[in-house]
Structures are given as C-alpha cells and as structure tokens.
Design a protein around this motif. Structure first.
Motif, PDB file in Angstrom:
ATOM      1  N   UNK A   1       0.828  -1.207   0.000  1.00  0.00           N
ATOM      2  CA  UNK A   1       0.000   0.000   0.000  1.00  0.00           C
ATOM      3  C   UNK A   1       0.864   1.260   0.000  1.00  0.00           C
ATOM      4  N   UNK A   2       1.899   1.257   0.794  1.00  0.00           N
ATOM      5  CA  UNK A   2       2.776   2.433   0.850  1.00  0.00           C
ATOM      6  C   UNK A   2       3.423   2.702  -0.505  1.00  0.00           C
ATOM      7  N   UNK A   3       3.945   1.659  -1.142  1.00  0.00           N
ATOM      8  CA  UNK A   3       4.578   1.831  -2.453  1.00  0.00           C
ATOM      9  C   UNK A   3       3.565   2.293  -3.490  1.00  0.00           C
ATOM     10  N   UNK A   4       2.336   1.763  -3.430  1.00  0.00           N
ATOM     11  CA  UNK A   4       1.310   2.160  -4.394  1.00  0.00           C
ATOM     12  C   UNK A   4       0.906   3.614  -4.209  1.00  0.00           C
TER      13      UNK A   4
ATOM     14  N   UNK B   1      -9.190   8.086   1.001  1.00  0.00           N
ATOM     15  CA  UNK B   1      -9.659   6.904   1.734  1.00  0.00           C
ATOM     16  C   UNK B   1      -8.515   6.252   2.503  1.00  0.00           C
ATOM     17  N   UNK B   2      -7.331   6.188   1.903  1.00  0.00           N
ATOM     18  CA  UNK B   2      -6.180   5.598   2.594  1.00  0.00           C
ATOM     19  C   UNK B   2      -5.762   6.437   3.785  1.00  0.00           C
ATOM     20  N   UNK B   3      -5.875   7.759   3.672  1.00  0.00           N
ATOM     21  CA  UNK B   3      -5.526   8.621   4.801  1.00  0.00           C
ATOM     22  C   UNK B   3      -6.499   8.428   5.969  1.00  0.00           C
TER      23      UNK B   3
ATOM     24  N   UNK C   1      -1.439   3.566  10.343  1.00  0.00           N
ATOM     25  CA  UNK C   1      -0.723   4.834  10.515  1.00  0.00           C
ATOM     26  C   UNK C   1       0.401   5.015   9.498  1.00  0.00           C
ATOM     27  N   UNK C   2       1.136   3.937   9.176  1.00  0.00           N
ATOM     28  CA  UNK C   2       2.192   4.055   8.179  1.00  0.00           C
ATOM     29  C   UNK C   2       1.615   4.391   6.810  1.00  0.00           C
ATOM     30  N   UNK C   3       0.490   3.785   6.475  1.00  0.00           N
ATOM     31  CA  UNK C   3      -0.169   4.076   5.200  1.00  0.00           C
ATOM     32  C   UNK C   3      -0.758   5.479   5.225  1.00  0.00           C
TER      33      UNK C   3
ATOM     34  N   UNK D   1       8.390  10.219   8.561  1.00  0.00           N
ATOM     35  CA  UNK D   1       7.152   9.669   8.031  1.00  0.00           C
ATOM     36  C   UNK D   1       6.132   9.459   9.140  1.00  0.00           C
ATOM     37  N   UNK D   2       5.690  10.548   9.761  1.00  0.00           N
ATOM     38  CA  UNK D   2       4.591  10.479  10.704  1.00  0.00           C
ATOM     39  C   UNK D   2       3.646  11.626  10.398  1.00  0.00           C
TER      40      UNK D   2
END
Length: 1052
Positions: free
Chosen positions: A571-574, A598-600, A605-607, A685-686
């Motif tokens: 998901x992060x890479x996408x 939607x992902x946010x 939390x990482x995504x 990345x937070x």
C-alpha cells in the motif's frame, strides 16, 4: 651599568625602590630592552644584601604598586607586567643566584593578596602577572605546595569574577595545573564555566586550557558550534594539537569534519582544513587518503567522506599517482569464463575515492575546454592542451571498455550485500563513460535490464515469512541505489522518450503476474519500485504515451489495485506511485484523489502517513480547489468567507464523505491524538510532522492559493503555534526544526503574514490556557506547566509581530523607534499589522474575559497584561493610541492586585499620553467602530474610551468620623478630574493600589495628597460590584484578603 652598592637603612630602601621604579619605567617603551633590564634588576637584587632578599622584595613591591592602580589598560603597562613575570620566573630557574626561590614565593603571595582586592585594576593586574609567571616557569622550578595551593584557590575564585578579562587570565593561570595532572577540580570547574560563560574570550581561553581526556573531548567538539568564530577556531586548533585521530570515535570524527567544512566562516574552514591535511592526513595517515577514509566509515557517512575528498582535491593535496587506476583491479587473464573470478574486489573507501577523483577530473576537463572555447590564440591552445591532458588522465583511470565496466559492477553485485555500497559507487562511475557507440549502448542496455528485473533483497524470519530489506518503496530498497540506476539509465538511453520506453517495457513485464493476481507481495513491491523510478524520472506524461503500458492502464490495472492490497508495504509503495502520477497530470484524476483520501482516513498509521504526504504534495502542486473539483466538490460562493475548518473525527470515520474538502480532512489530522510513530527513527514519516510541514508551506506560499480564505490562514497559524509548543513536538525533532525555520521567516515576508499573527494571538491563548474556554485543568503541576507554555507562546508571537519586514512593502515608520518618531502629517492606518493592533486585541480580551473571578481567569488576565506592556506604539497611529489610552484604565482595574503590573500599566499610559498629539480629545464612536472593524472585532462590543474613569461615588460611611487630618486632605468630588489630569492616565477604582506618577513634574506633596485621599475613600466606601468581577489575583494570593489590609500594607 655597574652593579649598585649594597644599601641599608630606611633611606637606602627608598632609593632601592626608586631604582626598581626607574627600571620598570624604562621597560614600558619596548620589549627589546627587557633582556638587558632583567640583568640589571637581577644585579640590583643581588647587591641589596642580607635579610634573605627581604629589603629588595619590600622595595620591589612598593615600586610595582602604582601599576595595580592604573584604571586604563595600555600597551606600556602590559609590557611592564610581562617584564615582572619574566623577572619572577627567571628568579626560580636553577641557574639563578641564591634567594631567588624565596623572592618568587613572596611575590606570588603579594599577587594573590592583590587578586582579592575590591579595586578592579588591582585584581586584573594580579591575575595577569600570575598567569604570565605560571606560563613562563621552567619545569625545574621549585615552589612550595603551600604557595601553589594559595594560587590555585585564589584563581578558582577569580574564574567567577564579574570582569571578563580577569576571568580570562585566571583560566590561563589554572591551565598549566590541569595539564600537569594536578587537577584538584580544575577541569570540572572549566567544564562548568564553559557551559555558562557569556564572554567569547573567556570561552576561548577555557577551550585552549582544556587537557586531552575523554571528558574534555566532548566539550571541545560542542564548542565547534559556538556562536563566536574565534571559539570555533580555537576548538579545531585544540583538537588538532592535543587529541590524536585514534582517540576520537567515528561519530566524533565525522561530526567534527561536517561542522568545520560547512562552517559559514572562512577562517574556521581553513583551520579545519589545516587539521585535516597537516595532522590527520599527513601525520596519522602518512599521506594515504584511503587510510583517512577508513577512519570515517564512508559507508555510513558518505557525505562526509565526499566532502573530505572534494576539499582535499580543491586544495591540491591529492593527485593520481602513476600506475594507479581502476584497471589495476582486472587481471591479465583474457578468458571470459575466468574473468569474473579474476576481478579483484574494491573496498568501499577505494570505490568512493575513484568516483570522486574521476568526477573531479571530468569537471576540470570541462572547465578547461570551456575556457579554450571562450578565448583565442596561444591562450586557447594552452587551455585546450590542459583539457586534453585531463581527459587523457581520466581515460587512463576508467575501465578500458564498457564490457570491463559491466563485468566489474557484476562482480561486486555477486559478492553480496557487503559490497552494495561499492556497487553503487561503480554505477555512478557510468555517468563518465561514453555510450555513443551502438555496441556499447547495447551492452549497457542489457546490463540495465538485469538491474531493473533483479528481485528485491529480503530476509526470512523464524516463521518463514519474507521481510524486505530497505525502505520498501525504492528500487533496491534504497533511494540512493534507485537514483544511481536511474542516472545510468538516462545516460545510456539519452534520446527523447527512450528512457521511458525502455523502463515501461520492464514495468509491463513485471506487472503481468500482478494483473493475473498470482504475484506475492515481494513481486508487487518490485513492480511498484520500478514504476516509481519511471514516474519520478520522467518530466511529462506525454513521454509515456504509446509505450508498453500507458498512464491510464498503469493507474487502473496496477496502482489502484495495489493500493487496496492487504500488505502495508505494498500500500505504501502504491500510494507513492499515485502521488508521482498525480503530480505529472495536468488535472488530478478523481479515482486517484478518492483513493488517497480513503487511505488517509482508514489506513494504518504508516499508510496514512504516505497518503497524507501525497495529499499535501498534490494540494501544494495543483491547489486545494483543483483537488476538490476533481471529486465533484464545487467551489463555494465567492461572497462566502469560510472562517473555520469542518471538523472530521478520523478515529470513528470508516468511509470518505465526498462533500468534505481535502483541507478539512487534512486539518482534522491534527486533532487525532493516537498517531503512532517510531521515536528511534528519523521521525520523517509520521502524520503530525507531515501535516506541520505541509500547512507551513501553504502559509508561506499563501499567494499561490487564492482559494483559501484569509480567516483560515489564522486558524492554520494558530494550530501550528500550538503544535510547536505542545509536548508532542518535543519528541518530533524534525517537526520542531521545520516549524522553527518557518516561524523565523514567515513574519518577515509580508504585511499580511503579520496581520495573521496578530489575529491568531487571542485564539492561541484561549486554546492553550488551562481551565478556561472549555480547556481541561489538572493537577497544580500540570496547570503550572501548561501556563508556562502559554506564556512562552505569547512572548514568541510578540517577537514575530516585532520582526522587521524583508520586503519593500513595509512602511518606513515600522523601523523607527516609537519614542523617537516625529509627528507625521499623514496619519498611518496600518495598526492592524503591528504592535498597536495586537495591544488592542489583548486589552479587549482581558476586558471581555468571562471567568475573571476564577483563579484561572485571574492568572489569564495577568499573563495577557504582562504581554501588553511589552508592546510599543508609533506616533503616526493616533487613533490606535487614543483607543488604547481608554483601554489601559480597564486593564489596570482587571489586575489591581498586582502592584508592579499596575505600575507598568501606568508607565504605558504615560507613554501613550506623550505620543498623543491631542491628549485632551476623545476618540469618536465612528473611529472606534472603524478600529474594531478593521481588527475583526465588530461584534457589537462597545467600550467607553474616556481619558480617565472617575472614582466610584462613595456611600455614606457607618464608621466614626475620620480624623481631622484626613478631612482637611480630602478633596471635593469635583477635583477628581483635575487630579486625574495631573497624575497621569491610569485612573483606578478606589479599591485599587495607588498609581505610579506618570509625569516627571509631579511633586512629592501631590503624590502624598492623592495617596491619602485614595486611602480615605477606600475606608469610607463599600466594595463596588464591578471590582469583584474585574479583580485579578495571582494563584498565591487569597481571595479573602480585605481591601483595607492591602492599602495599609502599601502605605506602610
């Protein structure tokens, strides 16, 4: 000069003192006469005869006493002081005549006594001479321990002297004892003083005096960040001379070089380069730069190693030795089957060395070639010859063929992860090779294809699960590796669109199992990493048209399905690829924006952090209006000014409401308290850090976002200020640093920014003050801590308002002192962006505070008033001055319990009256309404702006009649206006404290008369109802204290 005859008696003692004084006087002119005068004075001492040298010592002390009384320091007096130190130290040498040691000890006692004098010049001369004596003493000097103990104790006291020059010489005097190991707490004293010392010369002396040890090394390294250039230079000098290279840790070495080579001062750069070249390279590494790089761990600190190479090459300290090249790592065996095994592997330091060296040679060749093209004749021929020599040297260093280069890189890739750094350095070498030949380009293209389809490295845990190595989003798990591959690919495929064509073919190949839903998460990540490399290194989507996989197909068949995968890294890479694709689009795609939102909202939390970063980037690139328009949110009515963000509870929200704007969703991220982040990492990345940086960019570039109402700027700034002073920000160092830089530049860029700061002041204080406006309270410790943070935030905002503008749009009067500004014919009307507007806002907030009876309300009013008295008014702002003059009276009534604050308010009122061009005129109601409307306070609040508030009429007293003395001093009610006009601007109620005189012409009799009248009125009158609500007390005071008691205490 012949030796003087022996003298005795009191008269002879006087003559001896005059002789010593004559010698000292002759030493003032020049240092050249000192050797001869030393011999003359030694002869005079030896001829003085018996008594163990005491007659000479007494005469000597009498002769030098005037030196200790000189109030001004001069070159001549310094020469005499050095002469005295030289004579005293020479008397202690083993070759001196008898009695010398006794003279030195007695003279040191004399100096220690003088160092305790109350007279500043005496202490200074004593410390100066003592330090000179100690530094000049030979190693075989014999001085009793008792004397040294007295000297050390005396100098320890003088290290804390209030005069900086005395502290400097006291440190110098103690330095030799610390070096000799006879510490006695001297080093600890030095380290403690260094942390608290304000004077740069004293800090410099302490740094020079620190002995080499593990305890002092850290302090020397920290001194390289000193604000003073001389102290930083001294730190590098001490490190170079006292600390061997091996005594420093790798972290300390790299820190020292990073600070020194990037210092803003050229002298500090030169001192660091001198240490690097003369000590570290030549002395400890014997001129071998590879050995020096091994001391720096270039695999971890690559940038430091690169800086070291660059600065040494620029200085001319490095050159390519004959026979040294990359080709020496190939064997003479020409059989292809055995060539790979016969390649000698490079160390990381060697690979970095050759990359920087080749890059330097190429840059020099290009510079010489450009100079040859820009000139003619013999000069052009010289430049051309130099360029040819550099190119020939570069060709002799690099691999002879592209095949050899590819084989060299492959050999290191096959050697395992330990040679990953070396492989990347060799990939970067490819930028200097020539790929114009078709065969060379074909060989390199085949090699690049192998690099792109090379699977990601991973590990297997105890349960058999695969764990990707690296960041999980970049090719090879490393941004630097992906960048090296991309640079080589663009070098090989340099034609327009060729790079996109080749890489998209690889993406299409890797995407097949993903489309067929047969790929595992490692294959998904590999495909997305190559896709990210493609999107990151293409300039426009037009280059992706007619390729193996077009943008629309890439979005729908790869990126959106990948964003819905269960694996977090996929998901992060996408989401990263979706962001890159959205930045390339002219208008953001609706499905892309919906997926990021939607992902946010719903992602882990990482995504959510990656989705947040993507949304912030798209907002700053396209604008929030375009992002909302992409999902069907129409622009609001231009006449409607939005003043607050729509609150969204991200914790309870499971779906995306497409009617809520992107800024509303992002801003709601500030109100979610359970974001998770790793404190041990970089904290980049937070979500709080990303939101803080993103909204700071929006405010800085507010001119580019006309669709964001000005009122929302105030809301954003208030949130950033609260975030900066929150407990959460202490754990997020990057966020703290980012906001610190933002607040430094934001108020200096525009008048609108200053207006925004002034508007945000009251909302910030309301949101931060505990126990008011719905804010939670807590224990006394928690309340005290939160109040301190709020006070710090208020002072911080005042400093931002007082920051000078960098642009020319600011007024000329903004830089003038309020007290010195002359009355201008053209009255200014921009008080809303300056201190005047902020003062009026604060005053109105104090007056309208609803909870002034509570302890929290009283403390809140006190804190705001203490800020208000710090603000200054310009004489050009006449209407603002008149408005504030009326408000000051109400401020004084609100904080009547704080006598010092009331005095400061009285002084403020006096300043305002002196700045008022027409102090007897009142502010009209229309002008008052205009002021409040311009400040955004037109909410129906009206204020009486009379110049003075008359005392509350006193009811008939039920007490016995006051003494006649008080009756005769009591003025009739009609005299109140006259009293107020005479006494100043602040007119406080009868229950308040007596006012500070506002004008210098007020006599002591008038002050006494008014104080007596006020005290009498306070005893005759009951407590007015208005004062009960306006009274302000600190937390330490009791509400049951009677008004009479407080006045009795004040009058006493």
């Amino acid at each position: 000069m012949a030796p003087a005859a022996a003298v005795t008696g009191a008269g002879d003692s006087d003559r001896l003192a005059r002789e010593v004084a004559r010698v000292l006087d002759e030493c003032r002119a020049s240092h050249a006469v000192h050797p001869r005068k030393l011999r003359e004075l030694a002869a005079l001492r030896s001829s003085s005869g018996g008594g163990g040298g005491r007659p000479f010592l007494a005469a000597f002390c009498v002769a030098v006493t005037p030196l200790f009384a000189l109030a001004r320091r001069s070159a001549g007096s310094d020469r005499v002081a050095r002469f005295l130190a030289a004579f005293a130290s020479a008397s202690a040498s083993s070759s001196a005549d008898g009695g010398g040691n006794g003279f030195l000890e007695e003279f040191l006692r004399f100096l220690v006594t003088a160092s305790k004098a109350a007279h500043r010049p005496a202490r200074f001369r004593a410390c100066q001479i003592i330090s000179e004596i100690i530094m000049r003493l030979p190693d075989d000097a014999e001085v009793s321990d008792e004397i040294w103990d007295e000297v050390i104790d005396g100098m320890k006291v003088r290290v804390q002297d209030k005069i900086a020059a005395i502290r400097t010489y006291a440190v110098r005097a103690l330095s030799r004892f610390a070096i000799d190991g006879e510490d006695g707490g001297i080093v600890d004293l030095f380290l403690e003083t260094l942390d608290n010392e304000q004077n740069a010369e004293v800090r410099k002396a302490i740094v020079f005096s620190l002995p080499p040890s593990n305890n002092t090394l850290e302090s020397v390294v920290e001194s390289m960040l000193d604000i003073s250039e001389s102290v930083r230079r001294a730190a590098y000098s001490v490190l170079s001379n006292k600390f061997p290279l091996q005594s420093l840790s790798i972290k300390q070495r790299t820190t020292v070089l990073h600070r020194g080579l990037s210092d803003r001062s050229a002298s500090v750069n030169n001192e660091c380069l001198k240490m690097l070249k003369d000590e570290w390279l030549v002395k400890y590494c014997r001129g071998d730069v590879i050995s020096l790089l091994r001391f720096l761990d270039v695999e971890t600190y690559e940038s430091v190693g690169e800086s070291v190479m660059v600065v040494l090459l620029k200085d001319g300290a490095l050159r390519v030795h004959d026979g040294h090249s990359i080709r020496q790592y190939f064997t003479a065996n020409g059989e292809k089957a055995e060539q790979d095994s016969n390649i000698q592997l490079m160390d990381a330091e060697v690979a970095l060395y050759w990359r920087i060296m080749c890059k330097h040679l190429q840059a020099e060749a290009q510079v010489k070639g450009s100079e040859a093209a820009a000139t003619t004749g013999a000069e052009a021929a010289v430049y051309a010859s130099e360029a040819t020599d550099k190119n020939d040297l570069l060709d002799s260093v690099l691999p002879s063929t592209i095949t050899d280069y590819v084989d060299l890189v492959k050999a290191h890739l096959s050697a395992g992860p330990n040679y990953h750094f070396t492989s990347r350095q060799l990939l970067l070498l490819g930028e200097m090779l020539d790929f114009s030949d078709t065969m060379n380009r074909k060989i390199a293209s085949s090699f690049l294809h192998e690099l792109l389809i090379r699977p990601l490295e991973h590990e297997v845990d105890n349960d058999g699960n695969q764990i990707a190595i690296g960041d999980g989003v970049s090719l090879g798990g490393d941004k630097d590796w992906a960048k090296a591959v991309a640079e080589l690919a663009k070098k090989v495929h340099s034609s327009v669109g060729e790079f996109e064509m080749v890489v998209s073919t690889v993406v299409e190949e890797l995407a097949r199992p993903c489309r067929e839903r047969t790929a595992d998460f490692m294959q998904w990540m590999h495909c997305l990493a190559v896709t990210g490399l493609l999107l990151q290194n293409t300039s426009t989507l037009r280059n992706l048209q007619a390729t193996a996989i077009e943008p629309s197909e890439l979005l729908h068949s790869l990126l959106l399905p990948a964003a819905k995968q269960n694996h977090v890294d996929v998901q992060r890479a996408a989401l990263r690829c979706l962001c890159l694709l959205g930045l390339l689009e002219n208008r953001p795609n609706a499905e892309l924006v919906k997926q990021l939102r939607l992902s946010f909202i719903n992602g882990p939390d990482l995504v959510s952090a990656i989705a947040c970063k993507a949304l912030v980037d798209l907002v700053t690139w396209h604008g929030p209006q375009e992002i909302d328009r992409a999902i069907g949110i129409e622009s609001p009515d231009p006449s409607y000014e939005k003043s607050q963000f729509t609150q969204v509870d991200l914790s309870d929200k499971n779906d995306d409401d497409l009617n809520i704007g992107v800024l509303d969703i992002l801003f709601s991220g500030f109100h979610k308290d359970d974001w998770e982040f790793d404190l041990e990492g970089d904290n980049h990345d937070n979500v709080p850090t990303i939101l803080g940086e993103g909204f700071a960019k929006i405010l800085l570039l507010s001119g580019n976002f006309a669709s964001i109402p000005a009122d929302l700027h105030t809301v954003i700034l208030a949130q950033l200020i609260r975030l900066y002073f929150s407990e959460q920000a202490k754990e997020l160092e990057r966020l703290k640093q980012c906001l610190s830089v933002f607040f430094q530049h934001y108020p200096a860029l525009s008048d609108k920014h200053k207006s925004c700061i002034s508007n945000a002041f009251v909302p910030v204080m309301k949101a931060m003050w505990p126990g008011l406006y719905g804010n939670a309270g807590g224990s006394p410790h928690v309340i005290s801590k939160r109040r301190k943070l709020a006070v710090q935030a208020s002072r911080f905002m005042v400093q931002m308002v007082q920051t000078q503008l960098l642009s020319t749009e600011s007024m000329d009067q903004a830089s003038k002192s309020p007290e010195s500004a002359s009355v201008s014919a053209n009255v200014s009307n921009n008080f809303d962006i300056s201190e005047e507007g902020l003062a009026i806002r604060i005053a109105l907030e104090v007056v309208s505070c609803p909870d002034k009876k509570t302890a929290a309300g009283k403390a809140y009013a006190l804190a705001l008033c203490k800020v208000a008295v710090l603000l200054r008014f310009r004489q050009s702002e006449q209407k603002a001055i008149k408005c504030m003059r009326g408000l000051v009276n109400h401020l004084a009534a609100s904080v009547a319990s704080d006598k010092e604050l009331v005095k400061e308010l009285a002084q403020m009122a006096a300043r305002l009256r002196s700045l008022d061009a027409c102090p007897d005129e009142e502010l009209s109601q229309d002008d008052e309404d205009v002021i409040f409307k311009k400040l955004g306070l037109d909410d129906g609040f009206k204020l009486d702006t009379n110049q003075a508030v008359p005392p509350t009429p006193a009811p008939r007293s039920v007490r016995p009649p006051a003494p006649a003395r008080r009756k005769t001093k009591q003025a009739p009610p009609s005299s109140s206006d006259e009293s107020d006009e005479e006494g100043g601007e602040v007119s406080v109620p009868a229950t308040s404290v007596s006012r500070v005189p506002a004008t210098p012409s007020m006599t002591a009799a008038a002050r006494s008369q008014r104080a007596s009248k006020t005290a009498a009125l306070s005893k005759m009158s009951a407590k007015p109802p208005a004062i009960a609500s306006d009274g302000s007390e600190s937390d330490d005071q009791s509400d049951v204290t009677s008004e009479e008691d407080s006045y009795d205490e004040e009058s006493s």
